[in-house]
Write an enzyme that holds these catalytic residues in place. Structure first.
Site, mmCIF file in Angstrom:
data_model
loop_
_atom_site.group_PDB
_atom_site.id
_atom_site.type_symbol
_atom_site.label_atom_id
_atom_site.label_comp_id
_atom_site.label_asym_id
_atom_site.label_seq_id
_atom_site.Cartn_x
_atom_site.Cartn_y
_atom_site.Cartn_z
ATOM 1 N N LYS A 13 56.963 54.969 60.135
ATOM 2 C CA LYS A 13 55.731 55.679 59.776
ATOM 3 C C LYS A 13 55.218 55.230 58.402
ATOM 4 O O LYS A 13 54.048 54.894 58.243
ATOM 5 C CB LYS A 13 55.969 57.210 59.747
ATOM 6 C CG LYS A 13 56.578 57.763 61.018
ATOM 7 C CD LYS A 13 56.835 59.251 60.932
ATOM 8 C CE LYS A 13 57.798 59.686 59.856
ATOM 9 N NZ LYS A 13 59.207 59.290 60.084
ATOM 10 N N ARG A 156 67.082 54.870 48.593
ATOM 11 C CA ARG A 156 66.894 56.305 48.408
ATOM 12 C C ARG A 156 68.229 57.031 48.479
ATOM 13 O O ARG A 156 69.133 56.586 49.152
ATOM 14 C CB ARG A 156 65.962 56.836 49.511
ATOM 15 C CG ARG A 156 64.516 56.535 49.218
ATOM 16 C CD ARG A 156 63.533 56.905 50.290
ATOM 17 N NE ARG A 156 63.885 57.892 51.279
ATOM 18 C CZ ARG A 156 63.090 58.226 52.293
ATOM 19 N NH1 ARG A 156 61.902 57.650 52.413
ATOM 20 N NH2 ARG A 156 63.449 59.110 53.185
ATOM 21 N N ARG A 167 69.694 64.001 59.011
ATOM 22 C CA ARG A 167 68.219 63.909 59.112
ATOM 23 C C ARG A 167 67.783 63.719 60.564
ATOM 24 O O ARG A 167 66.788 64.299 60.991
ATOM 25 C CB ARG A 167 67.697 62.764 58.236
ATOM 26 C CG ARG A 167 67.812 63.087 56.747
ATOM 27 C CD ARG A 167 67.606 61.854 55.893
ATOM 28 N NE ARG A 167 66.307 61.261 56.090
ATOM 29 C CZ ARG A 167 66.032 59.997 55.816
ATOM 30 N NH1 ARG A 167 66.956 59.196 55.350
ATOM 31 N NH2 ARG A 167 64.819 59.539 56.005
HETATM 32 P P1 AP5 Z 1 60.042 53.418 57.263
HETATM 33 O O1 AP5 Z 1 58.645 52.926 57.397
HETATM 34 O O2 AP5 Z 1 60.552 53.727 55.894
HETATM 35 O O3 AP5 Z 1 60.297 54.651 58.255
HETATM 36 P P2 AP5 Z 1 59.762 56.135 58.159
HETATM 37 O O4 AP5 Z 1 59.450 56.547 59.553
HETATM 38 O O5 AP5 Z 1 58.681 56.263 57.149
HETATM 39 O O6 AP5 Z 1 61.107 56.822 57.680
HETATM 40 P P3 AP5 Z 1 61.376 57.829 56.475
HETATM 41 O O7 AP5 Z 1 62.884 57.855 56.309
HETATM 42 O O8 AP5 Z 1 60.585 57.573 55.243
HETATM 43 O O9 AP5 Z 1 60.900 59.089 57.105
HETATM 44 P P4 AP5 Z 1 61.342 60.463 56.816
HETATM 45 O O10 AP5 Z 1 60.315 61.079 57.634
HETATM 46 O O11 AP5 Z 1 62.714 60.911 57.118
HETATM 47 O O12 AP5 Z 1 61.359 60.528 55.198
HETATM 48 P P5 AP5 Z 1 60.339 61.216 54.223
HETATM 49 O O13 AP5 Z 1 60.233 60.391 53.028
HETATM 50 O O14 AP5 Z 1 59.111 61.613 54.960
HETATM 51 O O15 AP5 Z 1 60.986 52.321 57.969
HETATM 52 C C1 AP5 Z 1 62.406 52.429 57.923
HETATM 53 C C2 AP5 Z 1 63.014 51.017 57.764
HETATM 54 O O16 AP5 Z 1 62.770 50.278 58.956
HETATM 55 C C3 AP5 Z 1 62.416 50.197 56.620
HETATM 56 O O17 AP5 Z 1 63.428 49.481 55.984
HETATM 57 C C4 AP5 Z 1 61.398 49.258 57.308
HETATM 58 O O18 AP5 Z 1 61.277 48.031 56.622
HETATM 59 C C5 AP5 Z 1 62.039 49.082 58.673
HETATM 60 N N1 AP5 Z 1 61.035 48.956 59.727
HETATM 61 C C6 AP5 Z 1 59.867 49.648 59.854
HETATM 62 N N2 AP5 Z 1 59.217 49.280 60.973
HETATM 63 C C7 AP5 Z 1 60.019 48.362 61.587
HETATM 64 C C8 AP5 Z 1 59.905 47.600 62.791
HETATM 65 N N3 AP5 Z 1 58.849 47.736 63.603
HETATM 66 N N4 AP5 Z 1 60.909 46.751 63.109
HETATM 67 C C9 AP5 Z 1 61.996 46.610 62.303
HETATM 68 N N5 AP5 Z 1 62.148 47.301 61.127
HETATM 69 C C10 AP5 Z 1 61.179 48.153 60.784
HETATM 70 O O19 AP5 Z 1 61.116 62.580 53.903
HETATM 71 C C11 AP5 Z 1 62.254 62.605 53.066
HETATM 72 C C12 AP5 Z 1 62.721 64.051 52.905
HETATM 73 O O20 AP5 Z 1 61.680 64.841 52.281
HETATM 74 C C13 AP5 Z 1 63.036 64.798 54.210
HETATM 75 O O21 AP5 Z 1 64.349 64.541 54.656
HETATM 76 C C14 AP5 Z 1 62.820 66.253 53.760
HETATM 77 O O22 AP5 Z 1 63.912 66.734 53.024
HETATM 78 C C15 AP5 Z 1 61.629 66.146 52.826
HETATM 79 N N6 AP5 Z 1 60.328 66.336 53.517
HETATM 80 C C16 AP5 Z 1 59.322 65.404 53.632
HETATM 81 N N7 AP5 Z 1 58.296 65.910 54.314
HETATM 82 C C17 AP5 Z 1 58.629 67.185 54.636
HETATM 83 C C18 AP5 Z 1 57.977 68.214 55.358
HETATM 84 N N8 AP5 Z 1 56.739 68.043 55.888
HETATM 85 N N9 AP5 Z 1 58.623 69.402 55.539
HETATM 86 C C19 AP5 Z 1 59.858 69.604 55.007
HETATM 87 N N10 AP5 Z 1 60.525 68.659 54.311
HETATM 88 C C20 AP5 Z 1 59.930 67.465 54.127
#
Ligand code: AP5
Length: 217
Positions: A13, A156, A167
Site C-alpha cells: 500500500k 522499522r 500485525r
Molecule cells: P509496503 O509498501 O511498505 O507495504 P504496506 O502495505 O504499506 O505495509 P505497512 O507495513 O506499511 O503497512 P501497515 O499497514 O502494517 O503499517 P502502517 O505504517 O500503516 O511494502 C512492504 C515491502 O514489500 C517493502 O519492502 C516493499 O519494497 C515491498 N514490496 C511492495 N510491493 C511489492 C511488490 N509488488 N513485489 C515485491 N515487493 C514489494 O502502520 C504501522 C502501525 O501504526 C500499525 O501496526 C498500528 O499500530 C498503527 N496504525 C496505523 N494506522 C492505524 C489505524 N488506522 N488504526 C490503528 N492503528 C494504526
C-alpha cells in the site's frame, strides 16, 4: 476522489501510494507515517501510540479518528493508506465524507500471508519521506541509502518476526472485516487487486483501474 488502500501489512500500500503521489495529483495520507512523525516529535499522541505500534497492535480508534478529523478537513484527491482499519474507523470516515458530499472507493491489495512476512522482514524505509525499499524486490541504488536524498535508510521497530505475526493476526481479526463492509453489492465500493505482481505492474494495474489526472508538473 477519495481512494482507500486496503490490505494487510506488507501488501504494498505504502509503496504504491508514494509512486502515485510522486507521479500524479494525489496526496497520500498514511496513518502509520503520521503516527511515526508524532513519535519522532515526542507529542502526547506519539507517546501514547508507541507501545501499541511496537507490539503490532492497533492504536485505539478514538485517537486515530481524532487525528484524521483534522487531516481530512480540506481534502479532495487523496489516497488513504492504512485508514480505516476497523469498522468504527470506516463508519467515522463515512460520516465525515457524507457531511462533505464525498464518497470513497476501496482498493484491496491481495497478497498471500507467506509473501507478506518475507516482504516485511526485508523492508527498509527513508523516515523523512516514507519512501520504501526492499533488499531483494526493490533495492536502493546504494545499499542502505535513499535514492533521492542520499540519507540513511532504517528498519522499522515493528519489522521483527514475532511482531509481524501479531500485525498479520490483528489484520485478520480487526481489518479484514472491512472487505465485507466495502464490498456491499449495492454500494460496490471495493475493487480487488493482485498485489503479488512486480511493483511496476501493480502500479500499471492501479492506473488502469482508476481514472487519474496526470500531474501538471
Ligand atoms: P509496503 O509498501 O511498505 O507495504 P504496506 O502495505 O504499506 O505495509 P505497512 O507495513 O506499511 O503497512 P501497515 O499497514 O502494517 O503499517 P502502517 O505504517 O500503516 O511494502 C512492504 C515491502 O514489500 C517493502 O519492502 C516493499 O519494497 C515491498 N514490496 C511492495 N510491493 C511489492 C511488490 N509488488 N513485489 C515485491 N515487493 C514489494 O502502520 C504501522 C502501525 O501504526 C500499525 O501496526 C498500528 O499500530 C498503527 N496504525 C496505523 N494506522 C492505524 C489505524 N488506522 N488504526 C490503528 N492503528 C494504526
Amino acid at each position: 476522489m477519495i481512494l482507500i488502500f486496503l490490505g494487510p501489512p506488507g501488501a504494498g500500500k505504502g509503496t504504491q501510494a508514494k509512486i502515485l503521489e510522486e507521479q500524479f495529483d494525489y496526496r497520500q495520507i498514511s496513518t502509520g507515517d503520521l503516527l511515526r512523525k508524532h513519535r519522532r516529535e515526542g507529542t502526547a499522541l506519539g507517546k501514547e501510540a508507541q507501545g501499541y505500534m511496537d507490539s503490532g497492535k492497533l492504536v485505539p480508534d478514538e485517537l486515530i479518528i481524532r487525528m484524521m478529523d483534522s487531516e481530512l478537513a480540506n481534502v479532495t484527491d487523496v489516497i488513504l493508506d492504512g485508514f480505516p482499519r476497523t469498522i468504527a474507523q470506516a463508519q467515522a470516515l463515512d460520516a465525515l465524507l457524507r457531511a462533505k458530499g464525498l464518497t470513497a472507493g476501496a482498493l484491496l491489495f491481495d497478497v498471500p500471508r507467506a509473501d507478506l512476512e518475507e516482504r516485511l522482514i526485508g523492508r527498509w524505509t527513508h523516515p523523512a519521506s516514507g519512501r520504501v525499499y526492499h533488499e531483494r524486490f526493490n533495492p536502493p541504488k546504494t545499499t542502505g541509502f535513499d535514492d533521492q536524498s542520499g540519507e540513511p535508510l532504517v528498519q522499522r521497530p515493528d519489522y521483527k518476526a514475532e511482531t509481524i505475526r501479531t500485525r498479520l493476526d490483528v489484520y485478520e481479526k480487526e481489518t479484514a472485516p472491512l472487505v465485507d463492509y466495502y464490498q456491499d453489492p449495492k454500494a460496490k465500493r471495493l475493487t480487488r487487486l493482485d498485489g503479488l505482481a512486480p511493483i511496476a505492474e501493480v502500479t500499471d494495474r492501479i492506473k488502469k483501474l482508476i481514472a487519474i489526472r496526470p500531474s501538471a508538473a
